[in-house]
Design a protein around this motif. Structure first.
Motif, short mmCIF file in Angstrom:
data_model
loop_
_atom_site.label_atom_id
_atom_site.label_comp_id
_atom_site.label_asym_id
_atom_site.label_seq_id
_atom_site.Cartn_x
_atom_site.Cartn_y
_atom_site.Cartn_z
N VAL A 1 6.87 -13.28 -2.43
CA VAL A 1 6.81 -11.92 -2.97
C VAL A 1 5.41 -11.39 -2.67
CG1 VAL A 1 6.87 -10.48 -5.04
CG2 VAL A 1 8.56 -12.32 -4.74
N PHE A 2 5.37 -10.23 -2.02
CA PHE A 2 4.12 -9.56 -1.66
C PHE A 2 3.98 -8.35 -2.58
CE2 PHE A 2 5.60 -11.87 1.95
CZ PHE A 2 4.49 -12.25 2.68
N GLU A 3 2.99 -8.37 -3.46
CA GLU A 3 2.72 -7.22 -4.32
C GLU A 3 1.61 -6.39 -3.68
OE1 GLU A 3 3.92 -8.78 -8.75
OE2 GLU A 3 1.79 -8.65 -8.26
N VAL A 4 1.92 -5.13 -3.38
CA VAL A 4 0.97 -4.26 -2.71
C VAL A 4 0.62 -3.11 -3.65
CG1 VAL A 4 0.48 -2.91 -0.64
CG2 VAL A 4 2.18 -4.77 -0.54
N LEU A 5 -0.60 -3.13 -4.17
CA LEU A 5 -1.07 -2.03 -5.00
C LEU A 5 -1.54 -0.94 -4.04
CD1 LEU A 5 -1.73 -0.84 -7.78
CD2 LEU A 5 -4.02 -1.85 -7.53
N CYS A 6 -0.76 0.13 -3.96
CA CYS A 6 -1.08 1.25 -3.08
C CYS A 6 -1.80 2.33 -3.87
CB CYS A 6 0.20 1.84 -2.48
SG CYS A 6 1.07 0.71 -1.38
N GLU A 7 -2.85 2.86 -3.26
CA GLU A 7 -3.63 3.91 -3.88
C GLU A 7 -3.80 5.06 -2.91
OE1 GLU A 7 -7.15 2.15 -5.63
OE2 GLU A 7 -5.89 1.51 -7.31
N LYS A 8 -4.55 6.06 -3.35
CA LYS A 8 -4.80 7.25 -2.52
C LYS A 8 -5.21 6.84 -1.11
CE LYS A 8 -7.66 11.34 -2.21
NZ LYS A 8 -8.70 12.15 -2.84
N ASN A 9 -4.60 7.47 -0.12
CA ASN A 9 -4.83 7.28 1.31
C ASN A 9 -4.10 6.08 1.91
OD1 ASN A 9 -6.44 9.57 1.32
ND2 ASN A 9 -8.32 8.41 1.07
N ASP A 10 -3.24 5.40 1.13
CA ASP A 10 -2.49 4.26 1.66
C ASP A 10 -1.13 4.71 2.17
OD1 ASP A 10 -4.49 2.49 0.96
OD2 ASP A 10 -3.46 1.73 -0.83
N LEU A 11 -0.78 4.23 3.36
CA LEU A 11 0.54 4.41 3.94
C LEU A 11 1.20 3.05 3.98
CD1 LEU A 11 2.60 6.18 5.75
CD2 LEU A 11 1.55 4.90 7.63
N ILE A 12 2.43 2.97 3.48
CA ILE A 12 3.21 1.74 3.56
C ILE A 12 4.58 2.08 4.10
CG2 ILE A 12 4.01 1.85 1.15
CD1 ILE A 12 3.79 -1.29 1.17
N SER A 13 5.08 1.20 4.98
CA SER A 13 6.43 1.35 5.52
C SER A 13 7.14 0.02 5.33
CB SER A 13 6.38 1.74 6.99
OG SER A 13 7.70 1.85 7.50
N VAL A 14 8.08 0.00 4.39
CA VAL A 14 8.88 -1.18 4.09
C VAL A 14 10.07 -1.17 5.05
CG1 VAL A 14 10.21 -2.38 2.32
CG2 VAL A 14 8.15 -1.09 1.67
N PRO A 15 10.26 -2.25 5.82
CA PRO A 15 11.33 -2.25 6.82
C PRO A 15 12.73 -2.13 6.22
CG PRO A 15 9.89 -4.17 7.09
CD PRO A 15 9.50 -3.49 5.82
N ALA A 16 13.61 -1.49 6.94
CA ALA A 16 15.02 -1.40 6.54
C ALA A 16 15.53 -2.79 6.24
CB ALA A 16 15.83 -0.75 7.66
N GLY A 17 16.28 -2.91 5.17
CA GLY A 17 16.88 -4.19 4.79
C GLY A 17 15.99 -5.12 3.99
N ALA A 18 14.70 -4.80 3.85
CA ALA A 18 13.79 -5.66 3.08
C ALA A 18 14.03 -5.45 1.59
CB ALA A 18 12.34 -5.33 3.44
N ARG A 19 14.19 -6.57 0.89
CA ARG A 19 14.38 -6.50 -0.57
C ARG A 19 13.04 -6.16 -1.22
NH1 ARG A 19 18.44 -11.47 -1.92
NH2 ARG A 19 17.77 -10.91 -4.01
N HIS A 20 13.05 -5.18 -2.11
CA HIS A 20 11.81 -4.74 -2.74
C HIS A 20 12.10 -3.97 -4.02
CE1 HIS A 20 13.06 -1.18 -0.50
NE2 HIS A 20 12.30 -0.48 -1.33
N TRP A 21 11.04 -3.65 -4.76
CA TRP A 21 11.09 -2.76 -5.91
C TRP A 21 9.75 -2.06 -6.01
CZ3 TRP A 21 11.30 -8.07 -6.11
CH2 TRP A 21 10.23 -8.74 -6.72
N PHE A 22 9.70 -1.01 -6.83
CA PHE A 22 8.50 -0.19 -6.95
C PHE A 22 8.24 0.09 -8.41
CE2 PHE A 22 6.64 4.13 -7.29
CZ PHE A 22 5.41 3.87 -6.69
#
Length: 183
Positions: free
Chosen positions: A122-143
């Motif tokens: 499990v990769f926890e990514v704390l995204c803040e101002k100026n962050d771009l994230i692209s989670v690939p299609a089919g990847a299991r995740h939550w926000f």
């Protein structure tokens, strides 16, 4: 500060890797097919800015990404602690799910916690101002946007219908961090 914490799925109480340098976060996520970048602000966004103003401020970056990846729809999501549906929205996003397309978010203001369940990690990514994230299609995740959400994010889609989730039914998200723990 943007942060990446990596856990073994079986050990949600302690990450085995914690990264805070953007270059390290980018490289580590790229290894598992996740795009992470820091975009410099091209214009100041003030509280209460309209979607039109937000999109105009980042038009060059949006157009570049749309051209590279073929995204056809873009919008802005803005949530504040006063949002009347904040609890319902949080509950919906906190369930592990997938999408038939990449989930792309650029944080214009505030922050949120993306958790990616990839294989046995499990990769926890704390995204803040100026962050771009692209989670690939089919990847299991939550926000997690937190109990008192406070963020503005640009969203890009290949699907003209926008955000469409396919829930896994797995309760794994309940075992991992919440945004409030990152203060």
């Amino acid at each position: 500060m943007s942060t990446l914490s990596v856990y073994q799925q079986s050990a949600p109480e302690l990450p085995y890797k914690v990264l805070t340098h953007a270059e390290d976060i980018t490289a580590t996520l790229a290894e598992v097919g996740v795009r992470f970048e820091r975009w410099p602000a091209s214009a100041a966004i003030v509280a209460g800015a309209s979607s039109v103003e937000v999109l105009a401020a980042y038009r060059p970056q949006i157009e570049q990404l749309m051209g590279e990846e073929g995204y056809i729809t873009v919008d802005v999501v803005s949530l504040t602690p006063e949002h009347p549906q904040r609890a319902e929205l949080r509950a919906k996003f906190l369930q592990e799910h997938t999408h038939g397309e990449n989930e792309v978010r650029f944080f214009v203001a505030g922050r949120g916690l993306f958790s990616l369940h990839l294989g046995e990690q499990v990769f926890e990514v704390l995204c803040e101002k100026n962050d771009l994230i692209s989670v690939p299609a089919g990847a299991r995740h939550w926000f997690d946007m937190g109990e008192k959400p406070n963020f503005v994010a640009i969203r890009l889609f290949n699907n003209p219908e926008g955000w469409v989730a396919h829930y896994s039914g797995d309760a794994i998200a309940e075992q991992f961090s919440r945004l409030e723990e990152w203060t």
